[in-house]
Design a protein around this motif. Structure first.
Motif, PDB file in Angstrom:
ATOM      1  N   LEU A  99      42.334  88.915  36.483  1.00 25.47           N
ATOM      2  CA  LEU A  99      41.273  89.902  36.671  1.00 25.47           C
ATOM      3  C   LEU A  99      40.195  89.350  37.589  1.00 25.47           C
ATOM      4  CD1 LEU A  99      40.853  91.053  32.950  1.00 25.47           C
ATOM      5  CD2 LEU A  99      42.058  92.284  34.784  1.00 25.47           C
ATOM      6  N   ASP A 102      36.674  88.453  34.611  1.00 26.69           N
ATOM      7  CA  ASP A 102      37.204  88.094  33.290  1.00 26.69           C
ATOM      8  C   ASP A 102      36.173  87.185  32.619  1.00 26.69           C
ATOM      9  OD1 ASP A 102      38.849  87.655  31.113  1.00 26.69           O
ATOM     10  OD2 ASP A 102      40.539  86.889  32.272  1.00 26.69           O
ATOM     11  N   VAL A 106      34.571  90.728  29.207  1.00 27.15           N
ATOM     12  CA  VAL A 106      35.626  91.499  29.900  1.00 27.15           C
ATOM     13  C   VAL A 106      35.621  92.949  29.385  1.00 27.15           C
ATOM     14  CG1 VAL A 106      37.436  90.779  28.237  1.00 27.15           C
ATOM     15  CG2 VAL A 106      38.065  91.507  30.549  1.00 27.15           C
ATOM     16  N   SER A 107      35.801  93.885  30.298  1.00 26.68           N
ATOM     17  CA  SER A 107      35.750  95.295  29.892  1.00 26.68           C
ATOM     18  C   SER A 107      37.022  95.673  29.142  1.00 26.68           C
ATOM     19  CB  SER A 107      35.591  96.193  31.117  1.00 26.68           C
ATOM     20  OG  SER A 107      36.816  96.248  31.840  1.00 26.68           O
ATOM     21  N   GLU A 109      38.784  98.324  29.535  1.00 28.08           N
ATOM     22  CA  GLU A 109      39.789  98.852  30.465  1.00 28.08           C
ATOM     23  C   GLU A 109      40.578  97.711  31.117  1.00 28.08           C
ATOM     24  OE1 GLU A 109      38.037 101.072  33.629  1.00 28.08           O
ATOM     25  OE2 GLU A 109      39.979 101.580  34.505  1.00 28.08           O
ATOM     26  N   ASP A 110      39.856  96.692  31.612  1.00 21.85           N
ATOM     27  CA  ASP A 110      40.529  95.552  32.254  1.00 21.85           C
ATOM     28  C   ASP A 110      41.402  94.795  31.253  1.00 21.85           C
ATOM     29  OD1 ASP A 110      39.516  96.007  34.747  1.00 21.85           O
ATOM     30  OD2 ASP A 110      38.002  94.419  34.673  1.00 21.85           O
ATOM     31  N   TYR A 111      40.850  94.591  30.056  1.00 21.65           N
ATOM     32  CA  TYR A 111      41.572  93.847  29.020  1.00 21.65           C
ATOM     33  C   TYR A 111      42.908  94.535  28.690  1.00 21.65           C
ATOM     34  CZ  TYR A 111      42.677  92.017  24.378  1.00 21.65           C
ATOM     35  OH  TYR A 111      43.321  91.464  23.298  1.00 21.65           O
ATOM     36  N   ARG A 113      44.589  96.714  30.496  1.00 26.95           N
ATOM     37  CA  ARG A 113      45.496  96.704  31.662  1.00 26.95           C
ATOM     38  C   ARG A 113      46.195  95.348  31.755  1.00 26.95           C
ATOM     39  NH1 ARG A 113      44.746  95.594  37.207  1.00 26.95           N
ATOM     40  NH2 ARG A 113      42.538  95.188  36.845  1.00 26.95           N
TER      41      ARG A 113
END
Ligand SMILES: NC(=O)c1ccc[n+]([C@@H]2O[C@H](COP(=O)([O-])OP(=O)(O)OC[C@H]3O[C@@H](n4cnc5c(N)ncnc54)[C@H](O)[C@@H]3O)[C@@H](O)[C@H]2O)c1
Length: 256
Positions: A99, A102, A106-107, A109-111, A113
């Motif tokens: 990411l 990170d 960490v958001s 959404e990112d986590y 994904r």
């Protein structure tokens, strides 16, 4: 270069670029019968010819199969594509992402994904391969791509380390589950390897010079050095090796 993968059909995910590309090419150089290159795109991140062209130039049959590892259905279809060559003998679950942002914050959404690719995608691919290997009565080898970040933690890669730590334990648990069928499952834990993932992830790129200086061999690793390690784990040379996370890191995790 060798024939340690003679008669073996090798499938590699995330194989258009970087480490996956080097694993697929190394499989051909080590005598594989056929190599299936899978990815979401056929275009190498670092540029150059598609991986299949490089393999075919070595005289080894190669196919590109588009698959998103986060999809269970795509993993099943990918493994079915190996039927053309008698089924998969060596399944390499290499696809993974890092990411740009990170850390402890960490958001969500990112986590999610990252987990869907690095962790879910690895398990779905291993399940698809194991099901086919059992159906064909093959003593196959499954290789999962972990990381040094799955063995020691780093504040700049909280989600990434969490996913790769899961991959290390996944290899151990699957080794136990599939060992009675003769199927081996191991992980590779690369150190700092010179790829676009390293160069294009700002946090990791910034830290890489420090990692290099602490590495006993005082250099970054090359993708081909991971390719050779995977060839060993895929071959019968490692016939009594299962459940390990093989560190290929120039010694970085051996020192403080
Ligand atoms: N480069 C390093 O220093 C390093 C260190 C430790 C572990 N790793 C791991 O090695 C693996 C390969 O990393 P790399 O450095 O070659 O990265 P890379 O970004 O160069 O290549 C990754 C490939 O995976 C593909 N991919 C991304 N999402 C996918 C998806 N959903 N389905 C299928 N394919 C997908 C990309 O298209 C790309 O071709 C990753 O699992 C990574 O975490 C890398």
């Amino acid at each position: 270069m060798s024939d340690i993968l003679k008669d073996k059909t090798v499938v590699v995910t995330g194989a258009s670029s970087g480490i996956g590309r080097a694993i697929a090419v190394a499989a051909a150089r080590h005598g594989a019968k056929a190599v299936i290159v899978s990815d979401i795109t056929e275009t190498p991140r670092e540029g150059g010819a598609p991986t299949t062209s490089e393999i075919e130039a070595l005289g080894v049959p190669a196919r590109f199969f588009k698959a998103d590892v986060s999809s269970r259905a795509d993993n099943d279809a990918l493994v079915a594509a190996a039927d053309e060559f008698g089924g998969v003998d060596v399944m390499v679950l290499n696809a993974g992402i890092s990411l740009r942002s990170d850390g402890a914050d960490v958001s969500e959404e990112d986590y999610r994904r990252l987990m869907s690719i690095n962790l879910d995608g690895t398990l779905f691919g291993a399940q698809a391969a194991a099901t086919q290997m059992k159906a064909h009565g093959k003593a196959g080898s499954i290789v999962l791509m972990a990381s040094m970040g799955g063995i020691v933690g780093a504040g700049i890669t909280v989600a990434y380390s969490t996913s790769k730590g899961g991959v290390v334990l996944m290899a151990k648990a699957l080794a136990d589950a599939l060992g009675p069928d003769g199927i081996r499952v191991n992980a590779i834990a690369p150190g700092t390897i010179d790829t676009e993932l390293l160069r294009k992830t700002p946090n990791i790129a910034a830290a890489s010079e420090g990692f290099r200086q602490r590495t006993p061999l005082r250099r970054l690793g090359q993708p081909s050095e991971i390719g050779d390690a995977v060839a060993f784990l895929g071959s019968d040379l490692s016939s009594y090796v299962t459940g390990i996370a093989l560190q290929v890191d120039g010694g970085l995790l051996a020192v403080i």
